[in-house]
Design a protein around this motif. Structure first.
Motif, PDB file in Angstrom:
ATOM      1  N   ASP A 218      79.816  31.349   1.074  1.00 51.81           N
ATOM      2  CA  ASP A 218      79.193  31.904   2.156  1.00 51.81           C
ATOM      3  C   ASP A 218      78.071  33.182   1.981  1.00 51.81           C
ATOM      4  O   ASP A 218      76.953  33.223   2.428  1.00 51.81           O
ATOM      5  N   ARG A 219      78.890  34.093   1.518  1.00 54.57           N
ATOM      6  CA  ARG A 219      78.403  35.458   1.119  1.00 54.57           C
ATOM      7  C   ARG A 219      78.843  35.977   0.113  1.00 54.57           C
ATOM      8  O   ARG A 219      79.951  35.509  -0.340  1.00 54.57           O
ATOM      9  N   CYS A 230      76.507  45.832  -1.902  1.00 54.55           N
ATOM     10  CA  CYS A 230      75.766  45.134  -0.818  1.00 54.55           C
ATOM     11  C   CYS A 230      76.639  43.983  -0.788  1.00 54.55           C
ATOM     12  O   CYS A 230      77.586  43.587  -1.544  1.00 54.55           O
ATOM     13  N   ILE A 232      75.063  39.692   0.092  1.00 50.48           N
ATOM     14  CA  ILE A 232      73.968  39.093   0.219  1.00 50.48           C
ATOM     15  C   ILE A 232      74.396  37.663   0.487  1.00 50.48           C
ATOM     16  O   ILE A 232      75.689  37.287   0.176  1.00 50.48           O
ATOM     17  N   LYS A 233      73.460  36.943   0.528  1.00 51.39           N
ATOM     18  CA  LYS A 233      73.808  35.386   1.058  1.00 51.39           C
ATOM     19  C   LYS A 233      73.122  34.631  -0.108  1.00 51.39           C
ATOM     20  O   LYS A 233      72.060  34.861  -0.433  1.00 51.39           O
ATOM     21  N   GLY A 235      71.632  31.840  -0.549  1.00 51.35           N
ATOM     22  CA  GLY A 235      70.449  31.192  -0.173  1.00 51.35           C
ATOM     23  C   GLY A 235      69.024  32.313  -0.293  1.00 51.35           C
ATOM     24  O   GLY A 235      68.057  31.737  -0.318  1.00 51.35           O
ATOM     25  N   ASP A 236      69.511  33.455  -0.187  1.00 48.58           N
ATOM     26  CA  ASP A 236      68.258  34.651  -0.224  1.00 48.58           C
ATOM     27  C   ASP A 236      68.143  35.013  -1.508  1.00 48.58           C
ATOM     28  O   ASP A 236      66.930  35.944  -1.691  1.00 48.58           O
ATOM     29  N   TYR A 237      69.147  34.897  -2.635  1.00 48.19           N
ATOM     30  CA  TYR A 237      68.678  35.434  -3.915  1.00 48.19           C
ATOM     31  C   TYR A 237      69.155  34.576  -4.922  1.00 48.19           C
ATOM     32  O   TYR A 237      69.931  33.564  -4.785  1.00 48.19           O
ATOM     33  N   SER A 238      68.404  35.056  -6.163  1.00 47.46           N
ATOM     34  CA  SER A 238      68.986  34.320  -7.391  1.00 47.46           C
ATOM     35  C   SER A 238      70.105  34.672  -7.995  1.00 47.46           C
ATOM     36  O   SER A 238      70.730  35.920  -7.759  1.00 47.46           O
ATOM     37  N   ASP A 241      69.089  37.915  -9.662  1.00 45.32           N
ATOM     38  CA  ASP A 241      69.377  39.113  -8.645  1.00 45.32           C
ATOM     39  C   ASP A 241      70.753  39.767  -8.490  1.00 45.32           C
ATOM     40  O   ASP A 241      70.970  40.906  -8.792  1.00 45.32           O
ATOM     41  N   GLU A 256      69.755  45.627   2.793  1.00 46.13           N
ATOM     42  CA  GLU A 256      70.754  44.637   2.259  1.00 46.13           C
ATOM     43  C   GLU A 256      71.939  45.497   2.096  1.00 46.13           C
ATOM     44  O   GLU A 256      73.031  44.807   2.052  1.00 46.13           O
TER      45      GLU A 256
END
Length: 258
Positions: A218-219, A230, A232-233, A235-238, A241, A256
């Motif tokens: 999930d995170r 940091c 991240i989620k 769905g927001d990053y590849s 990344d 972030e």
């Protein structure tokens, strides 16, 4: 914001001149799968050992349900409801599945036999083990009495995860659960992780396998140079990344940084 179930605040751990944890923070939210990733030597293992009682931090504090706790040994964390499945699985190959499920917390028989002769209640332990394996869809294992050494790698990992889920009332920590498994067995373990989460138990997943991390997490907590860089989620990053953040090739934006 949702109150984290498990937190680390300003954690420090030094080994001589080497700083493994450098004022590190950590947050696990209720009911989530939180992946922890980082390059080799980033301090991931030390962080997990601090949260599971295998290492005592030199400074900082750990909070469970918002209350400070102190774990001097792994049994302290287990008593608080935090179960860890290490990469080595920590099993006794010659013992049965049921014996491994109850290692260190065996059930004694009622009355004189249990109290004075310390006789174990094998039937109760086998029934419990069978029930927990069935709950997680692991009844491809037919005989609860069979030695763990007769199981495949995926089945052993399944038993270890079932043991953690059975006794981990608060948190389950999984250290590289698919590292030594093939594609089919890895798939079964990932399904198992999702099944455990569906029961409301939050999971900390340490893994180097980016496709697995991005599939189930999930995170993602990204660890670098002894601290949390940091969160991240997926769905927001590849994946690229995440690897760039992890290795220092790319810096996250201030928004972030956790």
């Amino acid at each position: 914001m949702t109150q984290p179930i498990l937190q680390g605040r300003d954690l420090v751990k030094r080994y001589g001149k080497v700083t493994a944890l450098d004022h590190c923070d950590f947050d696990l939210l209720p009911g989530e799968i939180l992946a922890v990733i980082g390059d080799n030597g980033a301090g991931k293992s030390t962080l997990i050992k601090a949260l599971s009682g295998a290492v005592v931090p030199d400074a900082g504090e750990i909070l469970l349900d918002g209350k400070p706790v102190k774990f001097n040994v792994p049994n302290d964390a287990r008593a608080a409801g935090i179960e860890t499945v290490y990469q080595t699985l920590a099993m006794s190959p010659a013992l049965s599945i049921a014996d491994n499920m109850f290692m260190g917390r065996e059930i004694k028989m009622q009355g004189f036999m249990g109290k004075y002769l310390h006789k174990l209640d094998k039937k109760a332990m086998e029934a419990f083990a069978r029930e927990k394996l069935a709950e997680l869809g692991l009844m491809t294992i037919q005989n609860i009495k069979q030695p763990v050494e007769t199981l495949s790698g995926g089945q052993r990992q399944g038993v270890a995860v079932a043991r953690a889920a059975a006794f981990g009332s608060k948190v389950v920590i999984l250290d590289e659960p698919t590292a030594a498994l093939g594609v089919k067995e890895s798939r079964r373990v990932l399904d198992l992780i999702l099944e455990v989460r569906s029961r409301g138990i939050p999971i900390i997943l340490i893994s180097h396998n980016m496709p697995h991390v991005f599939e189930v997490a999930d995170r993602i907590h990204i660890h670098r140079l002894g601290r949390r860089l940091c969160v991240i989620k997926p769905g927001d990053y590849s994946m690229s990344d995440a690897v760039a953040f992890m290795t220092g090739a790319k810096e996250p934006e201030m928004a972030e940084v956790a």
